[in-house]
Every structure is written in C-alpha cells, then in structure tokens.
Design an enzyme around this catalytic site. Sequence first.
Site, PDB file in Angstrom:
ATOM      1  N   ALA A 258     -20.138  -4.282 -64.485  1.00 28.47           N
ATOM      2  CA  ALA A 258     -19.961  -5.482 -65.306  1.00 28.47           C
ATOM      3  C   ALA A 258     -21.094  -5.582 -66.321  1.00 28.47           C
ATOM      4  O   ALA A 258     -22.267  -5.669 -65.969  1.00 28.47           O
ATOM      5  CB  ALA A 258     -19.948  -6.718 -64.414  1.00 28.47           C
TER       6      ALA A 258
ATOM      7  N   GLN B 218     -16.640  -2.075 -68.001  1.00 26.97           N
ATOM      8  CA  GLN B 218     -16.137  -3.421 -67.749  1.00 26.97           C
ATOM      9  C   GLN B 218     -17.018  -4.402 -68.508  1.00 26.97           C
ATOM     10  O   GLN B 218     -18.245  -4.393 -68.330  1.00 26.97           O
ATOM     11  CB  GLN B 218     -16.188  -3.707 -66.248  1.00 26.97           C
ATOM     12  CG  GLN B 218     -15.661  -5.052 -65.813  1.00 26.97           C
ATOM     13  CD  GLN B 218     -15.888  -5.291 -64.329  1.00 26.97           C
ATOM     14  OE1 GLN B 218     -16.973  -5.717 -63.932  1.00 26.97           O
ATOM     15  NE2 GLN B 218     -14.892  -5.012 -63.511  1.00 26.97           N
TER      16      GLN B 218
ATOM     17  N   TYR C 135     -16.159 -15.541 -62.476  1.00 32.77           N
ATOM     18  CA  TYR C 135     -16.931 -15.497 -63.710  1.00 32.77           C
ATOM     19  C   TYR C 135     -16.178 -16.271 -64.803  1.00 32.77           C
ATOM     20  O   TYR C 135     -15.194 -16.939 -64.528  1.00 32.77           O
ATOM     21  CB  TYR C 135     -17.242 -14.054 -64.077  1.00 32.77           C
ATOM     22  CG  TYR C 135     -18.036 -13.338 -62.995  1.00 32.77           C
ATOM     23  CD1 TYR C 135     -19.147 -13.950 -62.419  1.00 32.77           C
ATOM     24  CD2 TYR C 135     -17.662 -12.086 -62.533  1.00 32.77           C
ATOM     25  CE1 TYR C 135     -19.864 -13.323 -61.409  1.00 32.77           C
ATOM     26  CE2 TYR C 135     -18.379 -11.447 -61.528  1.00 32.77           C
ATOM     27  CZ  TYR C 135     -19.479 -12.066 -60.964  1.00 32.77           C
ATOM     28  OH  TYR C 135     -20.188 -11.452 -59.964  1.00 32.77           O
TER      29      TYR C 135
ATOM     30  N   ARG D 121      -9.178  -6.929 -65.278  1.00 37.37           N
ATOM     31  CA  ARG D 121      -9.290  -7.203 -63.838  1.00 37.37           C
ATOM     32  C   ARG D 121      -9.037  -8.690 -63.654  1.00 37.37           C
ATOM     33  O   ARG D 121      -9.778  -9.523 -64.174  1.00 37.37           O
ATOM     34  CB  ARG D 121     -10.675  -6.815 -63.311  1.00 37.37           C
ATOM     35  CG  ARG D 121     -10.962  -7.352 -61.915  1.00 37.37           C
ATOM     36  CD  ARG D 121     -12.185  -6.717 -61.287  1.00 37.37           C
ATOM     37  NE  ARG D 121     -11.835  -5.401 -60.742  1.00 37.37           N
ATOM     38  CZ  ARG D 121     -12.704  -4.619 -60.091  1.00 37.37           C
ATOM     39  NH1 ARG D 121     -13.951  -4.995 -59.927  1.00 37.37           N
ATOM     40  NH2 ARG D 121     -12.307  -3.451 -59.622  1.00 37.37           N
TER      41      ARG D 121
ATOM     42  N   GLY E 191     -15.127   1.673 -54.574  1.00 35.59           N
ATOM     43  CA  GLY E 191     -16.479   1.204 -54.850  1.00 35.59           C
ATOM     44  C   GLY E 191     -17.488   1.688 -53.837  1.00 35.59           C
ATOM     45  O   GLY E 191     -18.137   2.717 -54.012  1.00 35.59           O
ATOM     46  N   ARG E 192     -17.609   0.951 -52.753  1.00 31.76           N
ATOM     47  CA  ARG E 192     -18.661   1.254 -51.769  1.00 31.76           C
ATOM     48  C   ARG E 192     -18.559   2.644 -51.151  1.00 31.76           C
ATOM     49  O   ARG E 192     -19.595   3.273 -50.914  1.00 31.76           O
ATOM     50  CB  ARG E 192     -18.674   0.167 -50.688  1.00 31.76           C
ATOM     51  CG  ARG E 192     -19.316  -1.124 -51.177  1.00 31.76           C
ATOM     52  CD  ARG E 192     -19.139  -2.260 -50.190  1.00 31.76           C
ATOM     53  NE  ARG E 192     -17.737  -2.649 -50.101  1.00 31.76           N
ATOM     54  CZ  ARG E 192     -17.276  -3.571 -49.268  1.00 31.76           C
ATOM     55  NH1 ARG E 192     -18.112  -4.191 -48.449  1.00 31.76           N
ATOM     56  NH2 ARG E 192     -16.001  -3.887 -49.248  1.00 31.76           N
TER      57      ARG E 192
END
Length: 342
Positions: free
Chosen positions: A34, A76, A160, A208, A302-303
């Site tokens: 981000a 992003q 956000y 997203r 991701g992780r």
Amino acid sequence: MCQYRAVDGLTTDWHAIHYGALARGGAGLVVVEATAVAPEGRISPGCLGLWSDAHAAALTPVVAAIKAAGAVAGIQIGHAGRKASANVPWEGDDHIPEGDARGWQPIAPSAVAFGGGLSRVPREMTLRDIERVRADFVSAAIRARDAGFEFLMLHFAHGYLAQNFLSPWSNHRTDAYGGSAENRARFLLETLDAVRAVWPADRVLCARLGVIEFDGRDDETVAEAIALAQQFKAHGLDFLDVSMGFSTPTAQIPWGPALLRDVARRVLAESGLPGSTTWNIGTPQLAEELLQEGAGELVMIGRPLLANPHWPYVAAQALGVEKPAWVLPATYAHWLSRYRAG
C-alpha cells in the site's frame, strides 16, 4: 504486505531486495505494498508514498528488480483515511498521540474515530478535500504508469479512505457523498473514472474492495458490493480483488482457511469481473481448489511468501508439476534439478 521501511515515503534498499526476492521465487505478479497518494494518506511514518516525482524515481529500481526476475510489476495505491498516522505494528499499532511530531491529522468522510487503539477523531473532509485526494490518486497513477508498473491496484478496502466513504460505520455525511449506497460509492466511482482516464488500456487496472464487514449486516453489505462491482465493470475496471472491510473493531471475523472463498465466488460471478481472492490461503492444494471452483483467476498470497519467498516452487512440487525447479531462476534451478539432496 506493508514493510514499514520507507523514509519520508521513499523506498530504501530493503524494498528492491524484498520485492526482487519475491519475484525470483516464482510469483507471477508482485504487487508493491500500500503506497500513499498523499503524505497524510500513509498508514504510518514508515509507509511508502507516491506523491512526488522523487518517490516515483525511488520506485524504479523496485520495478526493475521485479521485471528482471520475470514477474509482472504491480503496485497498490491508496489513502489510509481515519486509520492514518499510526505507529508501526511492533511499536503499538495505535494512533500516534496528537502533538507528537511524528504524526499528522487524519482525514475522513466524517469526524468519526475507528475506535480501539485507533482513537483519534479525523477531520471531516470538505468537498475541496475530496477533489484534491481524487486528483492525488490520478497523479500517483500517472507516476506508477511512467515508472513502468503494469498492474495498478486501487486500495478500496480495509477501513482506509475509500472504505470510509463506502461504509455506514465511518460515513455519516448528509451531502452527495453520504447516506444512500449510491452516494457512499460516489468517491470510489469518481476516483476510478479519473484514474481510468490516465491508466493505459493495455495494463491491468484493479481494485481491492471490502465486500463484507462481518458486522451483522453482511447480506446488505455484500449486495451493495456486488452492485458496485457491476458499476466498476461498466466504468472500465479490469480486475477485482475481493477482500474485507475492516471498518469496525467489533467485527466478528470467522478466521479460517480461505474464509472469503464463498463470497468471492459470488461477487465475481454476479459482477462479471475477473478477479482474485485472498486471506488465509496457506497451502498449494487450497490455492488450486479456489482457482478450479471459480473463486478467482488467480490467488493473492501474502504471509506464506513472507515465510518462504520460494513458495511457488513448493506449490509446484506439491501439485505435481514436472521439473518444478524451473519455476525458479536458472541459477537455482540448475542445482535443484540436478541433485535430489544436498
């Protein structure tokens, strides 16, 4: 996955090494974390920005590292809204106290705090603020375009700024940007239109979107999200990444493997958009199931990639791909294909 390693929004050596490693590990698409379209849009002081040409120039080595390793370079862009001006996670993950020189005044559609550790009340945005932030998205998109990114993701999720407009939890406005679902979606659609006008047609424009809140009104939220996704498609969006809202700390999220699989399948099917899903996709077998059942054209990992940048190689092995070593760069693949041990 935010790295919190930027200085004044600028990349450091960490970013080129980190993203280059993910690309070398066999990921087909690497999306840079981000990245704020304005200084006050950063989640924390350690977050990346794209509000000046200097920030764009600092990102070009990251783009080069991703492409050199054979992956598509994505980024992003977003604005943290009422969740901005927070400490990095390992230093509290809460709002920086008012008056602390490290922080700044968050802004949002309404002067409503998120709650919990994010307790600062944001300043309610004026119409001029809305116009300015929309222009900031356009400027960031142009810089991303010129830096060589091929995949642009608009961050319209996770509590956000865009999600702040969309969610009744955070949007109490009574003007054209609040009230009805149509009004609450206005900022998102206007921003999409403005970015679409400058983003090349031969590069992917993605959003997203937080389609569910797990707050007791999920049927209504998902229905609104599907209607909005249909409008996204009509307005020229290429791809939808299905995610969660994170608009309230009281949400009852049913954490578990691929918890969004059913809602992602429904949103993508009913919107007609190609897309992806994410969250707790920890095994190659589960990722493959999601692709086969229509929960997306790709999966966002991701992780697992933070734990092992060569996760795509592991996935290829697990799924029976012949000569999976060739998922990797030749430098690694040569040795892994020639010797079975050691």
